[in-house]
Each structure stands twice: as structure tokens, then as C-alpha cells.
Design an enzyme around this catalytic site. Structure first.
Site, PDB file in Angstrom:
ATOM      1  N   HIS A 131    -102.483  -2.527  51.058  1.00  0.00           N
ATOM      2  CA  HIS A 131    -102.228  -2.115  52.576  1.00  0.00           C
ATOM      3  C   HIS A 131    -101.984  -0.616  52.906  1.00  0.00           C
ATOM      4  CE1 HIS A 131     -99.763  -6.165  53.472  1.00  0.00           C
ATOM      5  NE2 HIS A 131    -101.121  -6.337  52.996  1.00  0.00           N
TER       6      HIS A 131
ATOM      7  N   GLU B 278    -100.034   1.117  53.534  1.00  0.00           N
ATOM      8  CA  GLU B 278     -98.105   1.673  53.437  1.00  0.00           C
ATOM      9  C   GLU B 278     -98.542   1.946  51.938  1.00  0.00           C
ATOM     10  OE1 GLU B 278     -98.773  -1.012  55.153  1.00  0.00           O
ATOM     11  OE2 GLU B 278     -97.062  -1.066  55.918  1.00  0.00           O
TER      12      GLU B 278
END
Lengths: 150, 150
Positions: A53, A55
Site C-alpha cells: 500500500h 502508506e
């Protein structure tokens, strides 16, 4: 805040790059004192890794660059409310501040109890929610038309 | 189950390797139909990356090896109850089964509502809880004696 607008616009640009690459269009930017330390977008398809992801990629890049497991003075900008995996990662890093654009009522970290972020992390919903959501909706609409999988 | 004993013993051996390397002693083994696909231990110090938990490293290695984001037929053995970050990652991978040794009442995923694992994931507490916990307790006791940090 002017900085929030600027950095979320960068995160949105990362989301657009993900869209172009056929990835779920979510982007993130990690800053410390107004300086961009890392920026990336979802790469779960490219890396065939469900943990890739935006993040997590920003967080791993920043901790490697700074040679520190902790990011207490950093702000993470991300175009969608983080999932529990990403919120859990941000908690381990003790990130100082989190700003997300679109809320995610289905998988977002705010659904969970007890709280998933570190108690000292400040967080808020920020600018560009509509743009971030529109990009995601367009992506999933196009995907559904072009494939019967998922 | 005999397999559970065997694979958790391997995970415990990984945890011991982590201990020797000065890492928080947690180990994991990922199997598919009785075959080990990945095994690793916590490497947050070595990689200076708070996401480098044993579970995440096994999961990324297995998905890369299998060229699939999903691990629906896999079992993950881990010596400590996974944290929310790792449970969230296992959810994205839709892991078939999770077996952990020691429970973690403070940070374990079972504390959280709604559930953090994928609804189709079977999970249970397995063998070697005492051994896994003793290793962790010994590590943190020794660490507290040798340093004033943390």
C-alpha cells in the site's frame, strides 16, 4: 493549512500515477518540517504483494532513509483513509500526524475499537476528498466493465 | 495436529535466531499443503523498518514466490499473536489459516472490534505458547538490564 493543500495535491498526483499503471489509485506523501521525504502509490499489482500500500511504501522508504524506526516529527498525507494494516504500521512508527482525503467507511481504521493509531498521533480528514474519491470510483467502474474477475 | 507441532517448532527456531540477532524474538513459518513456503523472524532493528515483522516478511516472500496476492490455501504459524498491522496484512492476503503460540493480551489482534482477519480465515492458538513467551520475557528482561533506552 497551505502546506496540507500542497502535499495532498502531490499525494493525489501519486494516485493518478497508480491509476495509469492499473493499480488501485491511492497515493501518499510523507513530510518532515515541510520537506517531502517519501512519496509513492499503491503497487500491489506490480509487486504482487498485498502489503504494498502507498502508506507502507512511504513508511518503509522514510525509515530506511532516516535510519530510524520512528517518525514522530513526520506527517503522512494519503488520499484514502488508511486500512487497519496501514494504521497499525503508522502506530509502530509513532507517526506525528496523519491527514487523509477521502474517508473509507467500509475498511477505514476509524471503524475499529480500541483505536489503531498511536495515542500521540494527531489525525484529521484533509483537502481533496472529492477528487480522491472520484478517481477511485472511476477506477472500479472501469475495472468492472473490463473484467469479470473481482 | 502433528504438522502444527512441527511447523510451530520451526517458527520457534526462527524466534531463537531473532533473539541471537538482538531482534524481538518472534518467528513465523508459512506453509501450503505441508510444505514450507517461507520462514523468517522479526527484523525491525536490522532493516530499521517498523513493518519488518516476521508475519509481513513471510507474507511478502510467499506472495512474491507464488506470484499471487492471495494465500487462501496457506497456513501461517507465528510464535506470538499477530498485531493489528499483521492481522490486516493477513486479511488482504485472505490467508486460509492462522496458528499462533503465545497470546498477546496487550497488542494482539483479538482485542479489536470488528474482527481484523478475513471472515474466511480460520485461526486458533496452537502449541509452544510457554516456550514462545519465555523467550520474549527473557529478551525484554535482558534488554532492560543492558540499556536505559525504551
Amino acid at each position: 493549512m497551505k502546506d496540507d493543500q500542497r502535499f495532498m495535491a502531490l499525494a493525489l498526483e501519486q494516485a493518478r500515477q497508480a491509476y495509469q499503471a492499473g493499480e488501485v489509485p491511492i497515493g501518499a506523501v510523507l513530510t518532515i518540517r515541510g520537506r517531502v521525504i517519501a512519496q509513492d502509490h499503491n503497487r500491489t499489482e506490480e509487486l504482487e504483494d498485498p502489503t504494498a500500500h502507498a502508506e507502507i511504501l512511504c513508511l518503509s522508504a522514510a525509515t530506511a532513509f532516516l535510519r530510524s524506526k520512528y517518525l514522530r516529527s513526520a506527517t503522512l498525507y494519503v488520499t484514502l483513509e488508511p486500512c487497519p494494516m496501514c494504521a497499525g504500521a503508522l502506530a509502530w512508527a509513532q507517526i506525528g500526524r496523519l491527514v487523509y482525503a477521502a474517508p473509507d467507511p467500509e475498511r477505514g481504521f476509524t471503524r475499529y475499537q480500541p483505536g489503531l493509531l498511536h495515542p500521540r498521533t494527531r489525525w484529521e480528514q484533509g483537502p481533496f476528498a472529492e477528487e480522491a474519491l472520484a478517481l477511485l470510483q472511476h477506477f472500479f467502474r472501469t475495472k468492472r466493465r473490463s473484467t469479470s474477475r473481482n
